[in-house]
Design a protein around this motif. Structure first.
Motif, mmCIF file in Angstrom:
data_model
loop_
_atom_site.group_PDB
_atom_site.id
_atom_site.type_symbol
_atom_site.label_atom_id
_atom_site.label_comp_id
_atom_site.label_asym_id
_atom_site.label_seq_id
_atom_site.Cartn_x
_atom_site.Cartn_y
_atom_site.Cartn_z
ATOM 1 N N GLN A 13 14.902 -4.126 8.258
ATOM 2 C CA GLN A 13 14.137 -5.212 8.873
ATOM 3 C C GLN A 13 13.158 -4.665 9.902
ATOM 4 O O GLN A 13 13.369 -3.580 10.468
ATOM 5 C CB GLN A 13 15.090 -6.201 9.549
ATOM 6 C CG GLN A 13 15.877 -7.064 8.577
ATOM 7 C CD GLN A 13 16.648 -8.153 9.288
ATOM 8 O OE1 GLN A 13 17.073 -7.981 10.438
ATOM 9 N NE2 GLN A 13 16.862 -9.274 8.620
ATOM 10 N N ALA A 14 12.128 -5.422 10.137
ATOM 11 C CA ALA A 14 11.151 -5.035 11.153
ATOM 12 C C ALA A 14 11.855 -4.814 12.493
ATOM 13 O O ALA A 14 12.749 -5.580 12.872
ATOM 14 C CB ALA A 14 10.078 -6.107 11.292
ATOM 15 N N LYS A 87 7.576 -1.394 11.206
ATOM 16 C CA LYS A 87 6.766 -2.579 10.959
ATOM 17 C C LYS A 87 6.604 -2.776 9.455
ATOM 18 O O LYS A 87 6.675 -1.796 8.699
ATOM 19 C CB LYS A 87 5.389 -2.415 11.599
ATOM 20 C CG LYS A 87 5.413 -2.098 13.084
ATOM 21 C CD LYS A 87 4.002 -1.827 13.589
ATOM 22 C CE LYS A 87 3.996 -1.476 15.063
ATOM 23 N NZ LYS A 87 2.625 -1.211 15.556
ATOM 24 N N PRO A 88 6.339 -3.996 9.017
ATOM 25 C CA PRO A 88 6.111 -4.196 7.576
ATOM 26 C C PRO A 88 5.003 -3.304 7.023
ATOM 27 O O PRO A 88 5.085 -2.871 5.862
ATOM 28 C CB PRO A 88 5.741 -5.676 7.503
ATOM 29 C CG PRO A 88 6.450 -6.301 8.664
ATOM 30 C CD PRO A 88 6.387 -5.270 9.754
ATOM 31 N N GLU A 89 4.014 -3.010 7.824
ATOM 32 C CA GLU A 89 2.920 -2.152 7.356
ATOM 33 C C GLU A 89 3.334 -0.692 7.187
ATOM 34 O O GLU A 89 2.541 0.111 6.685
ATOM 35 C CB GLU A 89 1.702 -2.247 8.285
ATOM 36 C CG GLU A 89 2.007 -2.049 9.746
ATOM 37 C CD GLU A 89 2.169 -3.360 10.485
ATOM 38 O OE1 GLU A 89 2.849 -4.276 9.952
ATOM 39 O OE2 GLU A 89 1.647 -3.470 11.615
ATOM 40 N N ASP A 90 4.535 -0.336 7.581
ATOM 41 C CA ASP A 90 5.061 1.005 7.329
ATOM 42 C C ASP A 90 5.645 1.127 5.922
ATOM 43 O O ASP A 90 6.042 2.217 5.501
ATOM 44 C CB ASP A 90 6.145 1.361 8.346
ATOM 45 C CG ASP A 90 5.611 1.483 9.763
ATOM 46 O OD1 ASP A 90 6.297 1.010 10.697
ATOM 47 O OD2 ASP A 90 4.512 2.043 9.930
ATOM 48 N N THR A 91 5.715 0.021 5.203
ATOM 49 C CA THR A 91 6.250 0.034 3.843
ATOM 50 C C THR A 91 5.397 0.921 2.947
ATOM 51 O O THR A 91 4.179 0.753 2.864
ATOM 52 C CB THR A 91 6.300 -1.395 3.274
ATOM 53 O OG1 THR A 91 7.225 -2.167 4.029
ATOM 54 C CG2 THR A 91 6.707 -1.384 1.813
ATOM 55 N N ALA A 92 6.035 1.878 2.305
ATOM 56 C CA ALA A 92 5.318 2.843 1.466
ATOM 57 C C ALA A 92 6.331 3.793 0.831
ATOM 58 O O ALA A 92 7.510 3.798 1.208
ATOM 59 C CB ALA A 92 4.315 3.648 2.298
ATOM 60 N N VAL A 93 5.839 4.593 -0.097
ATOM 61 C CA VAL A 93 6.598 5.752 -0.565
ATOM 62 C C VAL A 93 6.241 6.911 0.363
ATOM 63 O O VAL A 93 5.060 7.189 0.584
ATOM 64 C CB VAL A 93 6.276 6.107 -2.018
ATOM 65 C CG1 VAL A 93 7.042 7.354 -2.445
ATOM 66 C CG2 VAL A 93 6.609 4.938 -2.936
ATOM 67 N N VAL A 123 10.348 3.449 1.346
ATOM 68 C CA VAL A 123 10.719 2.780 2.591
ATOM 69 C C VAL A 123 10.129 1.374 2.539
ATOM 70 O O VAL A 123 8.919 1.209 2.340
ATOM 71 C CB VAL A 123 10.178 3.542 3.820
ATOM 72 C CG1 VAL A 123 10.375 2.717 5.089
ATOM 73 C CG2 VAL A 123 10.865 4.893 3.943
ATOM 74 N N THR A 124 10.979 0.376 2.696
ATOM 75 C CA THR A 124 10.535 -1.011 2.678
ATOM 76 C C THR A 124 10.976 -1.681 3.971
ATOM 77 O O THR A 124 12.169 -1.660 4.306
ATOM 78 C CB THR A 124 11.112 -1.769 1.474
ATOM 79 O OG1 THR A 124 10.732 -1.088 0.273
ATOM 80 C CG2 THR A 124 10.582 -3.194 1.437
ATOM 81 N N VAL A 125 10.011 -2.257 4.676
ATOM 82 C CA VAL A 125 10.298 -2.932 5.938
ATOM 83 C C VAL A 125 10.021 -4.411 5.756
ATOM 84 O O VAL A 125 8.884 -4.807 5.472
ATOM 85 C CB VAL A 125 9.452 -2.365 7.090
ATOM 86 C CG1 VAL A 125 9.844 -3.019 8.412
ATOM 87 C CG2 VAL A 125 9.604 -0.849 7.170
ATOM 88 N N SER A 126 11.038 -5.215 5.906
ATOM 89 C CA SER A 126 10.884 -6.658 5.725
ATOM 90 C C SER A 126 10.560 -7.329 7.061
ATOM 91 O O SER A 126 11.000 -6.886 8.122
ATOM 92 C CB SER A 126 12.151 -7.260 5.143
ATOM 93 O OG SER A 126 13.242 -7.080 6.034
ATOM 94 N N SER A 127 9.814 -8.411 6.973
ATOM 95 C CA SER A 127 9.400 -9.108 8.203
ATOM 96 C C SER A 127 10.398 -10.180 8.595
ATOM 97 O O SER A 127 11.307 -10.509 7.860
ATOM 98 C CB SER A 127 8.026 -9.728 8.005
ATOM 99 O OG SER A 127 8.036 -10.593 6.898
#
Length: 127
Positions: A13-14, A87-93, A123-127
């Protein structure tokens, strides 16, 4: 054969934290840069953090400075990326990579100089 193997990705989570690991096998010597990169869907791969294996100050992208920390464990031949306040914007491979040489401005090192890449970890960051 030299290999880089990442681990530690996942869903968080964020505001949460994750630690990524990049284990290098088969590499000899110490004159190289270890970098972390990331690629979000539809976007170009971008530099996140890097360090010279034999010492010196690490370098960070402005977007992660103060939240991410790169470190090394000489005994384990492993580089880590501690990611806090995600942060959600950190979501990426996220990928780790190695480049031969020693550089003072790691974030200015062209991506093409990195000659060894890991397979990536999501890496997946949920809001």
């Amino acid at each position: 054969q030299v290999q880089l193997v990442e681990s530690g990705g996942g869903l968080v989570q964020a505001g949460g934290s994750l630690r990524l690991s990049c284990a290098a096998s088969g590499r000899t010597g110490s004159n190289y840069v270890m970098g972390w990169f990331r690629q979000a869907p539809g976007k170009e791969r971008e530099f996140v953090a890097g360090l010279n294996w034999r010492g010196g100050s690490p370098d960070y992208a402005d977007s992660v400075k103060g939240r991410f920390t790169i470190s090394r464990d000489y005994a384990k031949n492993t580089v880590y990326l501690q990611m806090d306040s995600l942060k959600p914007e950190d979501t990426a491979v996220y990928y780790c990579a190695a480049a031969p040489g020693y550089y003072f401005s790691i974030k200015l090192l062209p991506m093409g100089r990195y000659d060894l890449w890991g397979q990536g970890t999501q890496v997946t960051v949920s809001s």
